[in-house]
Design a protein around this motif. Structure first.
Motif, PDB file in Angstrom:
ATOM      1  N   VAL A 157      -8.416  52.345   8.329  1.00 43.08           N
ATOM      2  CA  VAL A 157     -10.960  52.554   7.954  1.00 43.08           C
ATOM      3  C   VAL A 157     -10.276  52.063   9.837  1.00 43.08           C
ATOM      4  CG1 VAL A 157     -12.524  51.887   7.222  1.00 43.08           C
ATOM      5  CG2 VAL A 157     -10.706  52.324   6.219  1.00 43.08           C
ATOM      6  N   THR A 158     -10.935  52.767  10.935  1.00 49.29           N
ATOM      7  CA  THR A 158     -10.944  51.737  12.657  1.00 49.29           C
ATOM      8  C   THR A 158     -12.669  51.690  12.248  1.00 49.29           C
ATOM      9  OG1 THR A 158     -11.434  54.419  13.295  1.00 49.29           O
ATOM     10  CG2 THR A 158      -8.995  52.372  12.930  1.00 49.29           C
ATOM     11  N   ASP A 159     -13.794  52.767  12.521  1.00 43.40           N
ATOM     12  CA  ASP A 159     -15.149  51.997  11.852  1.00 43.40           C
ATOM     13  C   ASP A 159     -15.555  50.518  12.095  1.00 43.40           C
ATOM     14  OD1 ASP A 159     -18.042  51.454  11.660  1.00 43.40           O
ATOM     15  OD2 ASP A 159     -18.003  54.133  11.454  1.00 43.40           O
ATOM     16  N   SER A 160     -15.592  50.166  13.137  1.00 41.32           N
ATOM     17  CA  SER A 160     -15.912  48.580  12.885  1.00 41.32           C
ATOM     18  C   SER A 160     -16.708  48.405  12.149  1.00 41.32           C
ATOM     19  CB  SER A 160     -15.642  48.186  14.590  1.00 41.32           C
ATOM     20  OG  SER A 160     -16.710  48.549  15.233  1.00 41.32           O
ATOM     21  N   MET A 161     -17.910  49.092  12.275  1.00 42.65           N
ATOM     22  CA  MET A 161     -19.441  48.602  11.306  1.00 42.65           C
ATOM     23  C   MET A 161     -19.156  48.564  10.539  1.00 42.65           C
ATOM     24  SD  MET A 161     -23.385  49.641  12.882  1.00 42.65           S
ATOM     25  CE  MET A 161     -23.546  51.220  12.126  1.00 42.65           C
ATOM     26  N   PHE A 162     -18.143  49.417  10.338  1.00 48.05           N
ATOM     27  CA  PHE A 162     -17.990  49.298   8.654  1.00 48.05           C
ATOM     28  C   PHE A 162     -17.055  48.232   8.422  1.00 48.05           C
ATOM     29  CE2 PHE A 162     -15.044  50.232   4.771  1.00 48.05           C
ATOM     30  CZ  PHE A 162     -16.173  50.863   4.218  1.00 48.05           C
ATOM     31  N   THR A 163     -16.590  48.144   8.992  1.00 47.07           N
ATOM     32  CA  THR A 163     -15.717  47.010   8.350  1.00 47.07           C
ATOM     33  C   THR A 163     -16.263  45.586   8.428  1.00 47.07           C
ATOM     34  OG1 THR A 163     -14.277  46.733  11.066  1.00 47.07           O
ATOM     35  CG2 THR A 163     -13.128  47.636   9.014  1.00 47.07           C
ATOM     36  N   GLY A 164     -16.906  45.632   9.422  1.00 43.16           N
ATOM     37  CA  GLY A 164     -17.929  44.662   9.673  1.00 43.16           C
ATOM     38  C   GLY A 164     -18.726  44.412   8.303  1.00 43.16           C
ATOM     39  N   PHE A 165     -19.941  45.440   8.215  1.00 46.49           N
ATOM     40  CA  PHE A 165     -19.920  45.308   6.980  1.00 46.49           C
ATOM     41  C   PHE A 165     -19.715  44.980   5.309  1.00 46.49           C
ATOM     42  CE2 PHE A 165     -23.334  48.287   4.628  1.00 46.49           C
ATOM     43  CZ  PHE A 165     -24.895  47.077   5.431  1.00 46.49           C
ATOM     44  N   PHE A 166     -18.594  46.197   5.516  1.00 46.94           N
ATOM     45  CA  PHE A 166     -17.966  45.752   4.461  1.00 46.94           C
ATOM     46  C   PHE A 166     -16.446  44.917   4.061  1.00 46.94           C
ATOM     47  CE2 PHE A 166     -20.376  49.236   3.511  1.00 46.94           C
ATOM     48  CZ  PHE A 166     -20.590  48.823   2.395  1.00 46.94           C
ATOM     49  N   GLY A 167     -16.242  44.078   4.924  1.00 45.80           N
ATOM     50  CA  GLY A 167     -15.297  42.859   5.117  1.00 45.80           C
ATOM     51  C   GLY A 167     -15.115  41.672   6.028  1.00 45.80           C
ATOM     52  N   SER A 168     -14.972  42.135   7.521  1.00 46.06           N
ATOM     53  CA  SER A 168     -14.733  39.980   8.799  1.00 46.06           C
ATOM     54  C   SER A 168     -15.742  40.010   9.384  1.00 46.06           C
ATOM     55  CB  SER A 168     -13.434  40.847   9.074  1.00 46.06           C
ATOM     56  OG  SER A 168     -14.266  42.245  10.022  1.00 46.06           O
ATOM     57  N   GLY A 169     -16.730  41.048   8.906  1.00 54.80           N
ATOM     58  CA  GLY A 169     -18.564  41.059   9.253  1.00 54.80           C
ATOM     59  C   GLY A 169     -19.485  39.304   8.764  1.00 54.80           C
ATOM     60  N   SER A 170     -20.253  39.271   9.796  1.00 58.10           N
ATOM     61  CA  SER A 170     -20.805  37.960   9.093  1.00 58.10           C
ATOM     62  C   SER A 170     -21.828  38.161   9.217  1.00 58.10           C
ATOM     63  CB  SER A 170     -20.274  36.663   9.224  1.00 58.10           C
ATOM     64  OG  SER A 170     -20.315  36.417  10.833  1.00 58.10           O
ATOM     65  N   LEU A 171     -23.358  37.233   8.326  1.00 59.18           N
ATOM     66  CA  LEU A 171     -24.994  37.666   8.949  1.00 59.18           C
ATOM     67  C   LEU A 171     -25.109  36.344   9.019  1.00 59.18           C
ATOM     68  CD1 LEU A 171     -27.565  39.192   9.156  1.00 59.18           C
ATOM     69  CD2 LEU A 171     -27.441  39.305   7.468  1.00 59.18           C
ATOM     70  N   LEU A 172     -25.717  35.694   9.538  1.00 56.87           N
ATOM     71  CA  LEU A 172     -26.399  34.522  10.102  1.00 56.87           C
ATOM     72  C   LEU A 172     -25.370  33.398   9.626  1.00 56.87           C
ATOM     73  CD1 LEU A 172     -29.356  35.222   7.867  1.00 56.87           C
ATOM     74  CD2 LEU A 172     -29.293  34.450  10.506  1.00 56.87           C
ATOM     75  N   GLY A 173     -24.260  33.457   9.708  1.00 55.38           N
ATOM     76  CA  GLY A 173     -22.857  32.732   9.845  1.00 55.38           C
ATOM     77  C   GLY A 173     -22.674  33.104   8.282  1.00 55.38           C
ATOM     78  N   ILE A 174     -23.048  33.922   8.158  1.00 50.51           N
ATOM     79  CA  ILE A 174     -22.132  33.768   5.951  1.00 50.51           C
ATOM     80  C   ILE A 174     -21.924  34.950   6.330  1.00 50.51           C
ATOM     81  CG2 ILE A 174     -22.775  33.608   3.650  1.00 50.51           C
ATOM     82  CD1 ILE A 174     -25.660  32.725   4.353  1.00 50.51           C
ATOM     83  N   PRO A 175     -20.476  34.849   5.809  1.00 48.39           N
ATOM     84  CA  PRO A 175     -19.438  36.138   5.616  1.00 48.39           C
ATOM     85  C   PRO A 175     -20.205  37.365   4.909  1.00 48.39           C
ATOM     86  CG  PRO A 175     -18.171  34.580   5.495  1.00 48.39           C
ATOM     87  CD  PRO A 175     -19.473  33.801   5.224  1.00 48.39           C
ATOM     88  N   SER A 176     -19.987  38.559   4.983  1.00 44.33           N
ATOM     89  CA  SER A 176     -20.501  39.868   4.181  1.00 44.33           C
ATOM     90  C   SER A 176     -20.481  40.442   3.252  1.00 44.33           C
ATOM     91  CB  SER A 176     -20.320  41.085   5.601  1.00 44.33           C
ATOM     92  OG  SER A 176     -18.796  41.746   5.221  1.00 44.33           O
ATOM     93  N   LEU A 177     -18.876  39.407   2.522  1.00 42.79           N
ATOM     94  CA  LEU A 177     -18.059  39.070   1.637  1.00 42.79           C
ATOM     95  C   LEU A 177     -19.173  38.906   0.659  1.00 42.79           C
ATOM     96  CD1 LEU A 177     -14.668  39.808   2.893  1.00 42.79           C
ATOM     97  CD2 LEU A 177     -15.901  41.697   0.863  1.00 42.79           C
ATOM     98  N   ILE A 178     -19.548  37.155   0.856  1.00 40.41           N
ATOM     99  CA  ILE A 178     -19.830  36.343   0.783  1.00 40.41           C
ATOM    100  C   ILE A 178     -21.507  36.947   0.118  1.00 40.41           C
ATOM    101  CG2 ILE A 178     -21.125  34.385   0.289  1.00 40.41           C
ATOM    102  CD1 ILE A 178     -18.373  32.610   1.627  1.00 40.41           C
ATOM    103  N   TRP A 179     -22.143  36.975   1.318  1.00 37.95           N
ATOM    104  CA  TRP A 179     -23.308  38.273   0.819  1.00 37.95           C
ATOM    105  C   TRP A 179     -23.709  39.316  -0.442  1.00 37.95           C
ATOM    106  CZ3 TRP A 179     -27.744  36.698   2.310  1.00 37.95           C
ATOM    107  CH2 TRP A 179     -28.047  35.426   3.260  1.00 37.95           C
TER     108      TRP A 179
END
Lengths: 325, 354
Positions: A157-179
């Protein structure tokens, strides 16, 4: 005199037992295990923010599936098929995404989960087959589908938007998986506790005949809980795909028992009528914390399995025994 | 040590995609690397002292636990102990890539200097080991490495079997058992799986090239080990005069053995790969099994640990280190068990040798 004393003692006793110690078993257990690891492993990195957040990140898919399982079990049904729904969803998402982009991929992943939930739900609610047998069969069936989807190949899975959204990314310093975990828990809890649908689920699980007589559309409730469970397993598949940046037919295969254990330890009854979303979250975190702490203790693999099994057995025994009284 | 039966079919496809087949006479690594004998990697006393002084730590992140992994694991543990490297964690991913990712993240909390691992899914394992790479941990792999990882920069080395040598030794053992002449049956693994394909091919070419008086007169592909008995039955019925049968690994060889027994055949010999207690028992009792070829799994662990520890004091390793294999016969079964698995032979076999 003596009768007066016993009269005074009895209400106090019944007060204490009415406080429902059982409801807090999972929290007490969680705290006890946490404190144990915190003390024993204080020099081994257990208490670092990094390690603690790892536990939450690693258990995110389990927590999400556990929410679905609370709905299903509370309605008096069970969903064993989540073990292979995860892989079918992750692979569908990965293949579709690589061809048609992220949105299509997400839709395919969730869609696959919903579709499997629909198959289960229709067979259980309208063909009137027992959910244990239906989902045991679809567990095997969709494990086969997952294998044949890509002929056993793992799909990157190479789509970096997807991996950010569902995996390694974060929003306001909080990892997306916690969101995702927080959103799913809050939404699940509100629907389960505050809506008519949630009440209907519990009523169906408590006594389906009575629920039906009082006008609750029992078949529709059964269909709905299995679709919810399928959809959430699909979401868990997306989270795995995002985190691993790959999808594979083995994803989720070993999760089924962990999910059921987390939910039961968290205070949901196996035979319906009672459930707790927050309990499931704590149960799921407890499972993750156990895996983490036992590894950090430096135990051999077989010892880890034995200790983990014993602790889960003890936790389930305590929470179930209390509740059946 | 049945390594193959532990490998799910999924790995087959993955390994195939990253593995080139052996050319003539040599094992090639997962990315086409040339093999280097594992024994050639040694540490000087000076380097060993430096390692001991470094107070290093290691974590072992396995794909799953089997007899094979167990032997590799204990080799690694022993070598780390010898070098004063403390093993701080050990994990088993149960063939689940997601769990292996969690395992890597978890052991990082102990800040190990080294991680030894066998990737569940090499084709997509990069993101799994990236956190370790970022943390500056030295990585050494068994059997395969994550796609896209560069040896010498991202990881120390890959340590594995010498697959060609295993097949070759099986050929030699068959020739020894049959007095270098006769008719041979060849039951090969009919799937695209580089481990078995390289071994099977090596057996075949050894017989064909090195022994002019031996002929492979019957061939059968086996895709599903559960059907080995049917395949063996057909082969033995059509070719009752076979002097020997090669079987791709030990578990299906047991089916061939039972076929021979029930046919009352005491003439045909079996040579197969991997140590296996029932097959070895038949061998020491003078049955059909003539030899079992095994890899030095324990040494894989020793070598991986040594290479990883060496890298901490600046010692470079070749990209693909392979351990030796050995043909275990009735006379060498005791030593063979020790050498391959670093264990004593099982009690039943010890009893039978007496």
């Amino acid at each position: 005199m003596s009768s007066a004393t016993s009269n005074a003692a009895n209400p106090a006793m019944s007060m204490i037992s009415r406080i429902n110690i059982q409801q807090y078993v999972v929290y007490v257990g969680f705290l006890a295990i946490f404190l144990f690891f915190a003390i024993v492993l204080k020099d081994s990195g257990f208490l670092t923010v990094r390690n603690l957040s790892n536990i939450v990140l690693q258990t995110a898919p389990i927590t999400i599936m556990a929410i679905g399982m609370v709905f299903v079990l509370s309605a008096g049904e069970i969903d064993l098929s989540i073990g292979s729904t995860v892989a079918v969803a992750a692979l569908s998402a990965a293949v579709t995404m690589n061809a048609y982009g992220m949105i299509a991929g997400i839709a395919a992943g969730i869609g696959a989960g919903v579709a499997i939930g629909l198959v289960n739900g229709l067979l259980v609610a309208y063909v009137r087959l027992p959910s244990f047998l239906v989902t045991l069969a679809t567990l095997g069936l969709f494990a086969g589908v997952a294998r044949s989807l890509t002929n056993l190949r793992s799909i990157p899975v190479t789509d970096s938007m997807f991996t950010g959204f569902f995996g390694s990314g974060s929003l306001l310093g909080i990892p997306s998986l916690i969101w995702w975990t927080v959103i799913a828990i809050v939404a699940g809890h509100l629907i389960f506790r505050e809506t008519r649908f949630g009440a209907h689920v519990l009523a169906t699980g408590d006594n389906a005949r009575a629920a039906s007589v009082s006008g609750i559309p029992v078949p529709r409730i059964r269909l709905a809980v299995l679709v919810i469970s399928g959809a959430l397993a699909g979401l868990a598949g997306l989270l795995y795909a995002g985190r691993l940046q790959a999808a594979k037919y083995t994803l989720g295969e070993t999760d089924l028992m962990t999910v059921i254990a987390a939910v039961i330890v968290g205070g949901t009854l196996l035979n319906g009528g009672k459930g707790s979303i927050i309990g499931a979250l704590v149960g799921s975190l407890m499972m993750g914390m156990l895996n983490n702490g036992l590894i950090l203790m430096g135990l051999s693999v077989s010892d880890q399995m034995i200790v983990r099994g014993l602790i889960i057995l003890a936790a389930v025994a305590v929470s179930l025994r209390e509740k059946l009284r | 040590m049945n390594k193959l039966s532990m490998i799910p079919a999924g790995l087959v496809a993955v390994l195939l995609s990253t593995h080139a087949f052996a050319a003539d006479g040599a094992t090639t690594g997962p990315h086409g690397e040339k093999p280097t004998p594992a024994a050639s990697f040694t540490l000087t006393p000076d380097e060993e002292t430096k390692i001991k002084d470094g107070k290093f730590t290691a974590a072992l992140v396995w794909h799953e636990m089997s007899e094979y992994t167990n032997a590799v694991n204990s080799g690694a543990q022993d070598e780390f102990k010898r070098l004063g490297v403390e093993v701080v964690a050990q994990t088993d991913a149960g063939f689940d890539a997601a769990r292996q990712k969690a395992d890597v993240e978890t052991v990082l909390a102990k800040k190990p200097s080294i991680i030894l691992s066998l990737p569940v899914d090499p084709a997509t394992a990069g993101p799994i080991y990236d956190p370790a790479l970022k943390a500056g941990v030295k990585l050494a792999f068994v059997d395969n490495s994550p796609q896209g990882y560069v040896q010498g920069k991202d990881y120390v080395t890959i340590v594995s079997d010498d697959l060609f040598q295993m097949g070759h030794k099986a050929g030699v053992a068959m020739a020894e058992a049959l007095g270098k002449k006769g008719k041979v049956g060849y039951i090969f693994h009919d799937a695209d799986f580089y481990v078995t394909n390289q071994r099977d091919q090596a057996f075949k070419s050894t017989i064909e090239q090195d022994y002019p008086d031996m002929k492979i007169t019957a061939e059968a592909g086996m895709a599903d080990p559960a059907r080995a008995e049917e395949i063996a039955q057909a082969m033995v019925t059509q070719n009752p005069d076979l002097d020997g049968i090669y079987v791709t690994w030990a578990e299906p060889a047991l089916s061939v053995l039972s076929t021979l027994r029930s046919a009352g055949n005491t003439h045909t010999k079996i040579v197969t790969l991997d140590l296996n207690e029932p097959a070895a028992l038949d061998m020491v009792k003078g049955g059909a099994v003539a030899a079992l070829v095994a890899d030095e799994a324990y040494n894989i662990g020793v070598t991986a640990a040594r290479a990883a520890a060496g890298s901490l004091v600046g010692k470079q390793a070749e990209p693909f280190l392979v351990v030796d294999s050995l043909a275990v016969t009735k006379d060498t079964v005791k030593d063979g068990w020790k050498k391959s698995l670093n264990k004593d032979v099982p009690a039943t076999i010890a009893e039978a040798i007496k």
